[in-house]
Motif scaffolding. Structure first.
Motif, PDB file in Angstrom:
ATOM      1  N   GLN A 253      12.657   2.657 -12.451  1.00  0.00           N
ATOM      2  CA  GLN A 253      13.629   3.472 -11.853  1.00  0.00           C
ATOM      3  C   GLN A 253      13.066   5.055 -11.193  1.00  0.00           C
ATOM      4  O   GLN A 253      13.390   4.405  -9.870  1.00  0.00           O
ATOM      5  N   SER A 254      12.448   5.835 -11.514  1.00  0.00           N
ATOM      6  CA  SER A 254      11.461   5.866 -10.818  1.00  0.00           C
ATOM      7  C   SER A 254      11.017   6.442  -9.726  1.00  0.00           C
ATOM      8  O   SER A 254      10.905   6.341  -8.566  1.00  0.00           O
ATOM      9  N   ILE A 255       9.994   5.769 -10.918  1.00  0.00           N
ATOM     10  CA  ILE A 255       8.733   5.175  -9.887  1.00  0.00           C
ATOM     11  C   ILE A 255       9.031   3.866  -9.179  1.00  0.00           C
ATOM     12  O   ILE A 255       8.293   4.175  -7.269  1.00  0.00           O
ATOM     13  N   THR A 256       9.846   3.591  -9.241  1.00  0.00           N
ATOM     14  CA  THR A 256      10.248   2.346  -8.080  1.00  0.00           C
ATOM     15  C   THR A 256      10.995   2.721  -6.543  1.00  0.00           C
ATOM     16  O   THR A 256      10.475   2.269  -6.172  1.00  0.00           O
ATOM     17  N   THR A 257      11.807   3.606  -7.131  1.00  0.00           N
ATOM     18  CA  THR A 257      12.382   3.966  -6.074  1.00  0.00           C
ATOM     19  C   THR A 257      11.461   5.601  -5.153  1.00  0.00           C
ATOM     20  O   THR A 257      11.856   4.492  -3.942  1.00  0.00           O
ATOM     21  N   ILE A 258      11.069   6.534  -5.682  1.00  0.00           N
ATOM     22  CA  ILE A 258       9.790   6.825  -4.863  1.00  0.00           C
ATOM     23  C   ILE A 258       8.884   6.231  -4.600  1.00  0.00           C
ATOM     24  O   ILE A 258       8.711   6.518  -2.985  1.00  0.00           O
ATOM     25  N   GLY A 259       8.072   4.910  -4.920  1.00  0.00           N
ATOM     26  CA  GLY A 259       7.304   3.936  -4.230  1.00  0.00           C
ATOM     27  C   GLY A 259       8.337   3.381  -2.856  1.00  0.00           C
ATOM     28  O   GLY A 259       7.370   3.831  -1.428  1.00  0.00           O
ATOM     29  N   ALA A 260       9.436   2.881  -3.253  1.00  0.00           N
ATOM     30  CA  ALA A 260       9.743   2.354  -2.043  1.00  0.00           C
ATOM     31  C   ALA A 260      10.569   3.838  -0.842  1.00  0.00           C
ATOM     32  O   ALA A 260      10.113   3.084  -0.015  1.00  0.00           O
ATOM     33  N   GLY A 261      10.175   4.933  -1.555  1.00  0.00           N
ATOM     34  CA  GLY A 261      10.852   5.825  -0.209  1.00  0.00           C
ATOM     35  C   GLY A 261      10.147   5.880   0.498  1.00  0.00           C
ATOM     36  O   GLY A 261      10.031   6.199   1.345  1.00  0.00           O
ATOM     37  N   ALA A 262       8.912   5.453   0.080  1.00  0.00           N
ATOM     38  CA  ALA A 262       7.655   5.704   0.270  1.00  0.00           C
ATOM     39  C   ALA A 262       7.099   4.760   2.054  1.00  0.00           C
ATOM     40  O   ALA A 262       6.114   4.902   2.984  1.00  0.00           O
ATOM     41  N   CYS A 263       7.909   3.196   1.851  1.00  0.00           N
ATOM     42  CA  CYS A 263       7.723   2.872   2.465  1.00  0.00           C
ATOM     43  C   CYS A 263       8.719   2.774   4.139  1.00  0.00           C
ATOM     44  O   CYS A 263       8.300   3.026   5.220  1.00  0.00           O
ATOM     45  N   THR A 264      10.233   3.325   3.513  1.00  0.00           N
ATOM     46  CA  THR A 264      10.663   3.884   4.149  1.00  0.00           C
ATOM     47  C   THR A 264      12.029   4.732   4.073  1.00  0.00           C
ATOM     48  O   THR A 264      12.066   4.419   2.883  1.00  0.00           O
TER      49      THR A 264
ATOM     50  N   LEU B 242       0.412  -1.310   0.234  1.00  0.00           N
ATOM     51  CA  LEU B 242       0.343   0.289   0.241  1.00  0.00           C
ATOM     52  C   LEU B 242       0.736   1.790  -0.156  1.00  0.00           C
ATOM     53  O   LEU B 242       0.966   2.088  -0.800  1.00  0.00           O
ATOM     54  N   SER B 243       1.688   1.213   0.866  1.00  0.00           N
ATOM     55  CA  SER B 243       3.130   2.301   1.158  1.00  0.00           C
ATOM     56  C   SER B 243       3.580   2.790  -0.609  1.00  0.00           C
ATOM     57  O   SER B 243       3.219   4.054  -0.652  1.00  0.00           O
ATOM     58  N   PHE B 244       3.913   1.452  -0.621  1.00  0.00           N
ATOM     59  CA  PHE B 244       4.177   1.644  -2.427  1.00  0.00           C
ATOM     60  C   PHE B 244       4.195   2.401  -3.494  1.00  0.00           C
ATOM     61  O   PHE B 244       4.377   2.620  -4.471  1.00  0.00           O
ATOM     62  N   LEU B 245       2.640   1.944  -3.172  1.00  0.00           N
ATOM     63  CA  LEU B 245       1.586   2.074  -4.675  1.00  0.00           C
ATOM     64  C   LEU B 245       1.218   3.689  -4.414  1.00  0.00           C
ATOM     65  O   LEU B 245       1.042   3.988  -5.167  1.00  0.00           O
ATOM     66  N   CYS B 246       0.971   4.074  -3.040  1.00  0.00           N
ATOM     67  CA  CYS B 246       1.263   5.767  -2.765  1.00  0.00           C
ATOM     68  C   CYS B 246       2.272   6.258  -3.323  1.00  0.00           C
ATOM     69  O   CYS B 246       2.160   7.461  -4.196  1.00  0.00           O
ATOM     70  N   GLY B 247       2.809   5.885  -2.992  1.00  0.00           N
ATOM     71  CA  GLY B 247       4.791   6.935  -3.040  1.00  0.00           C
ATOM     72  C   GLY B 247       4.679   6.411  -4.835  1.00  0.00           C
ATOM     73  O   GLY B 247       4.874   7.644  -5.223  1.00  0.00           O
ATOM     74  N   ALA B 248       4.604   5.666  -5.395  1.00  0.00           N
ATOM     75  CA  ALA B 248       4.396   5.062  -6.856  1.00  0.00           C
ATOM     76  C   ALA B 248       3.408   6.257  -7.657  1.00  0.00           C
ATOM     77  O   ALA B 248       3.788   6.807  -8.667  1.00  0.00           O
ATOM     78  N   ALA B 249       1.974   6.392  -6.762  1.00  0.00           N
ATOM     79  CA  ALA B 249       1.279   7.593  -7.807  1.00  0.00           C
ATOM     80  C   ALA B 249       1.813   8.869  -7.484  1.00  0.00           C
ATOM     81  O   ALA B 249       1.387  10.133  -8.810  1.00  0.00           O
ATOM     82  N   VAL B 250       2.222   9.204  -6.146  1.00  0.00           N
ATOM     83  CA  VAL B 250       2.872  10.753  -5.972  1.00  0.00           C
ATOM     84  C   VAL B 250       4.114  11.224  -7.214  1.00  0.00           C
ATOM     85  O   VAL B 250       3.637  11.234  -7.891  1.00  0.00           O
ATOM     86  N   ALA B 251       5.297   9.656  -7.365  1.00  0.00           N
ATOM     87  CA  ALA B 251       5.865   9.789  -8.421  1.00  0.00           C
ATOM     88  C   ALA B 251       5.310   9.832  -9.852  1.00  0.00           C
ATOM     89  O   ALA B 251       5.519  11.205 -10.959  1.00  0.00           O
ATOM     90  N   VAL B 252       4.005   9.630 -10.612  1.00  0.00           N
ATOM     91  CA  VAL B 252       3.939   9.500 -11.739  1.00  0.00           C
ATOM     92  C   VAL B 252       3.214  11.325 -11.867  1.00  0.00           C
ATOM     93  O   VAL B 252       3.351  11.782 -12.633  1.00  0.00           O
ATOM     94  N   GLY B 253       2.662  11.493 -10.615  1.00  0.00           N
ATOM     95  CA  GLY B 253       1.670  12.729 -10.428  1.00  0.00           C
ATOM     96  C   GLY B 253       2.899  13.984 -11.001  1.00  0.00           C
ATOM     97  O   GLY B 253       2.683  15.274 -11.444  1.00  0.00           O
ATOM     98  N   LEU B 254       3.826  13.704 -10.131  1.00  0.00           N
ATOM     99  CA  LEU B 254       5.352  13.996 -10.533  1.00  0.00           C
ATOM    100  C   LEU B 254       5.774  14.476 -11.764  1.00  0.00           C
ATOM    101  O   LEU B 254       6.281  15.446 -12.015  1.00  0.00           O
ATOM    102  N   GLY B 255       6.098  13.871 -12.538  1.00  0.00           N
ATOM    103  CA  GLY B 255       5.784  13.804 -13.538  1.00  0.00           C
ATOM    104  C   GLY B 255       7.029  13.058 -13.660  1.00  0.00           C
ATOM    105  O   GLY B 255       7.500  12.717 -14.846  1.00  0.00           O
ATOM    106  N   TYR B 256       7.369  11.808 -13.366  1.00  0.00           N
ATOM    107  CA  TYR B 256       8.432  10.492 -13.611  1.00  0.00           C
ATOM    108  C   TYR B 256       7.960   9.557 -14.438  1.00  0.00           C
ATOM    109  O   TYR B 256       6.216   9.473 -14.228  1.00  0.00           O
TER     110      TYR B 256
END
Length: 253
Positions: free
Chosen positions: A135-146, A117-131
């Motif tokens: 690689q970028s989407i996965t990394t930001i999604g992972a950052g939303a985890c910890t 769930l955290s990964f999906l939220c972070g990935a959605a934010v990454a896409v919203g930011l234009g990525y």
């Protein structure tokens, strides 16, 4: 004044503990006098610490918060990972293995639900930011985890340094929100027993945020929440650069 300044600088860790004690004492006093103990003193102390860290960083222009002030440099050690992990491990003496076993499948399920769930939220934010690259989407999604899973994933999938920095920032923001928000929502979600604390730690992750938030709610719950939150980090480091990255690549080049 020079002598006092030198004395404080040479005894940084002692000064850090002294200042922390004063902040905790004042926070408990404010909790009693202003809120009739409805707002835990620990929550006020945590928020005060965040404010002091911001002020310290703003004054010095540094990156270590209040520890950038020479006379308060001991906070760099006191607030570091070593003391944090030591505090979490030491509280494990109060954990009951029988209680831990009772959580069973619910605790394990909370880990997977929390990470995904955290990964999906972070990935959605990454896409919203234009990525638009995996690689970028996965990394930001992972950052939303910890803020640990983010850079680990970024290094594994070859993300750029600025994206890794964003993932760390996302993790830090999450940690702060969990730290401050936990005491306020605890009574509404039934966060008042070890089983609930373990499930909460599995859903939220962010060991530092969960431990601090539970400490402000009920110190006895800290070892249970911190335990699953620690597993959360490990699970995130396994899932994000592998299975979740492959799934993201199916939709983004």
């Amino acid at each position: 004044m020079d002598y006092i300044s030198t004395l404080l600088s040479k005894n940084g860790l002692v000064v850090a503990f002294l200042v922390t004690g004063i902040v905790v004492f004042l926070s408990d006093w404010l909790s009693k006098k202003l809120t009739n103990n409805k707002l835990p003193g620990s929550a006020i102390a945590i928020f005060s610490g965040l404010v002091l860290a911001y002020i310290g960083g703003s004054i010095t222009g540094g990156s270590k918060g209040i520890a950038d002030i020479e006379q308060l440099s001991g906070f760099g050690l006191m607030g570091g990972a070593m003391f944090r992990d030591f505090a979490i491990v030491s509280t494990a003496m109060g954990a009951s293995f029988a209680v831990i076993k009772k959580t069973g499948l619910a605790g394990i399920t909370s880990l997977f639900v929390g990470v995904i769930l955290s990964f999906l939220c972070g990935a959605a934010v990454a896409v919203g930011l234009g990525y638009v690259d995996a690689q970028s989407i996965t990394t930001i999604g992972a950052g939303a985890c910890t803020f640990v899973v983010g850079p680990v994933t970024g290094a594994a999938v070859g993300a750029s340094s600025d994206v890794v920095a964003i993932s760390i920032a996302a993790g830090v923001v999450k940690s702060i929100i969990v730290t401050i928000g936990t005491p306020f929502i605890a009574k509404y979600i039934g966060l008042n027993n070890p089983q609930a604390a373990m499930i909460y730690g599995g859903l939220m992750g962010t060991t530092s945020g969960t431990a601090a938030g539970l400490a402000a709610t009920d110190p006895k719950l800290v070892p249970y929440g911190a335990m699953t939150a620690t597993f959360y980090t490990g699970l995130g480091c396994l899932l994000c650069p592998s299975i979740l990255f492959v799934l993201v690549k199916m939709f983004f080049a």
